[in-house]
Design an enzyme around this catalytic site. Sequence first.
Site, short mmCIF file in Angstrom:
data_model
loop_
_atom_site.label_atom_id
_atom_site.label_comp_id
_atom_site.label_asym_id
_atom_site.label_seq_id
_atom_site.Cartn_x
_atom_site.Cartn_y
_atom_site.Cartn_z
N TYR A 125 0.80 -1.22 0.00
CA TYR A 125 0.00 0.00 0.00
C TYR A 125 0.84 1.27 0.00
O TYR A 125 0.31 2.37 -0.09
CB TYR A 125 -0.86 0.01 1.26
CG TYR A 125 -2.33 -0.14 0.97
CD1 TYR A 125 -2.88 -1.38 0.77
CD2 TYR A 125 -3.16 0.98 0.91
CE1 TYR A 125 -4.23 -1.53 0.51
CE2 TYR A 125 -4.50 0.83 0.65
CZ TYR A 125 -5.03 -0.42 0.46
OH TYR A 125 -6.37 -0.55 0.21
N LYS A 192 2.23 -14.03 5.77
CA LYS A 192 2.54 -15.09 4.81
C LYS A 192 4.06 -15.30 4.84
O LYS A 192 4.76 -15.21 3.82
CB LYS A 192 2.04 -14.67 3.41
CG LYS A 192 2.05 -15.76 2.38
CD LYS A 192 0.86 -16.69 2.47
CE LYS A 192 0.99 -17.81 1.45
NZ LYS A 192 -0.07 -18.82 1.57
N ASP A 226 -3.84 -17.16 4.69
CA ASP A 226 -4.91 -17.94 4.05
C ASP A 226 -5.64 -18.81 5.08
O ASP A 226 -6.86 -18.91 5.08
CB ASP A 226 -4.41 -18.76 2.86
CG ASP A 226 -3.03 -19.34 3.07
OD1 ASP A 226 -2.41 -19.07 4.10
OD2 ASP A 226 -2.55 -20.09 2.19
N ASP A 250 -6.44 -4.80 5.03
CA ASP A 250 -7.46 -4.20 4.18
C ASP A 250 -8.46 -5.26 3.74
O ASP A 250 -9.68 -5.10 3.84
CB ASP A 250 -6.75 -3.59 2.96
CG ASP A 250 -7.71 -2.87 2.03
OD1 ASP A 250 -8.62 -2.20 2.53
OD2 ASP A 250 -7.54 -2.99 0.81
#
Length: 362
Positions: A125, A192, A226, A250
């Site tokens: 971002y 992740k 995930d 987000d």
Amino acid sequence: MTKHVVTLIPGDGIGIETSAAMRKVVEASGAHIEWEIAEAGAHMIEACGTPLPEATLEAVRRNKVAIKGPVTTPVGTGFRSVNVALRKALDLYVCLRPVLSLPGAGGRYEDVDLIIVRENSEDLYAGVEFPVGSPEALRLIELCEQSGAGSIRQDSGISIKPISITATRNIVRYAFDYAVKQGRSLVTAAHKANIMKYSDGLFLQVAREVAEEYAGKVAFEDRIIDAFCMGLVMEPSQFDVVVFPNLYGDIASDLGAGLIGGLGIAPGANIGKDYAVFEAVHGSAPLIAGKDLANPTAEILSAAMMLDHLGEPQAAAAIRKAVRTVYAKGECLTADIRKATGSDKPAARCSEFTDALVAALS
Ligand code: NAI
């Protein structure tokens, strides 16, 4: 009691309607607020050459606290998001988004109560990117090839994902401090790190170090993003406070909103050391703008967060109670909630719903 001066940025799109509704409800709550209106949005480009005029930034700096309606990010004009610019200019490094079930709002579960703490200043971002074919993109591609880091196709656009020790430490500390203050017992870090070892891996490493400072006070766990998403959808009550790098936070915010009945009821705040800007999770919803169809609940609940921040907890509690009362009654709810609940009762307009809230407050 002296009044708190708050900068009100109505924004554009449905922001015009949701901000007007929010103002009416806050005024009915007995809160001691004086508004200073400041503009931002697509409609300012012609007059000021920018969707975020300097005078608006100055107004937030002056009053230290603002509440903001959504602002459209014009596509293809070269203007970056006002929201990202505002967060950067005021160093609003925390994005705080409670995900709380409302009775009768059409949520998938009745007992969702978790807090999203999203890092607000870096990650993908940050807006550090290079267009396809640009000399910078080609240089980066060459650097990756030469350094042995990996090969990237020549016809690639590139966005950079910076994750720093400093920003991670700040956001994870905020998450733990928030947990301590609010009597919450678990902080989860979502990442992740198994794939992005030097960015998310660093995020996880720093999160673990910070967690040690709070050992015995607040428990800590980490989840691969995930697996976190699946766990959130299947059993949201297992989470308490969840801290994310920017982009995952987000996405998880909208996922959380979806669990409780939609974007119309998901509030939020952007907080820094010196300033705080409160705003709903949703955007400007151009398709329903100007039609008195928007659900103002998210901005109204953002205002309740703002009142807590300003030291007006009674007004904040009164607003939350009125919202719960109107939702539990189920007689006067906007179209998005009728859809989420699968109800064929007529939908209330934004203004009618607002009047119902004002009546519940009196
Ligand atoms: P959006 O949140 O505006 O709309 C997504 C969907 O949710 C639409 O179907 C919309 O009608 C519905 N929706 C959203 N808020 C609602 C409400 N309060 N009541 C009833 N229905 C509601 O997201 P979208 O379409 O991706 O973005 C539209 C514009 O808003 C874009 O220009 C985007 O950049 C901007 N945006 C601004 C934000 C901000 O100012 N904080 C945040 C997110 C997007």
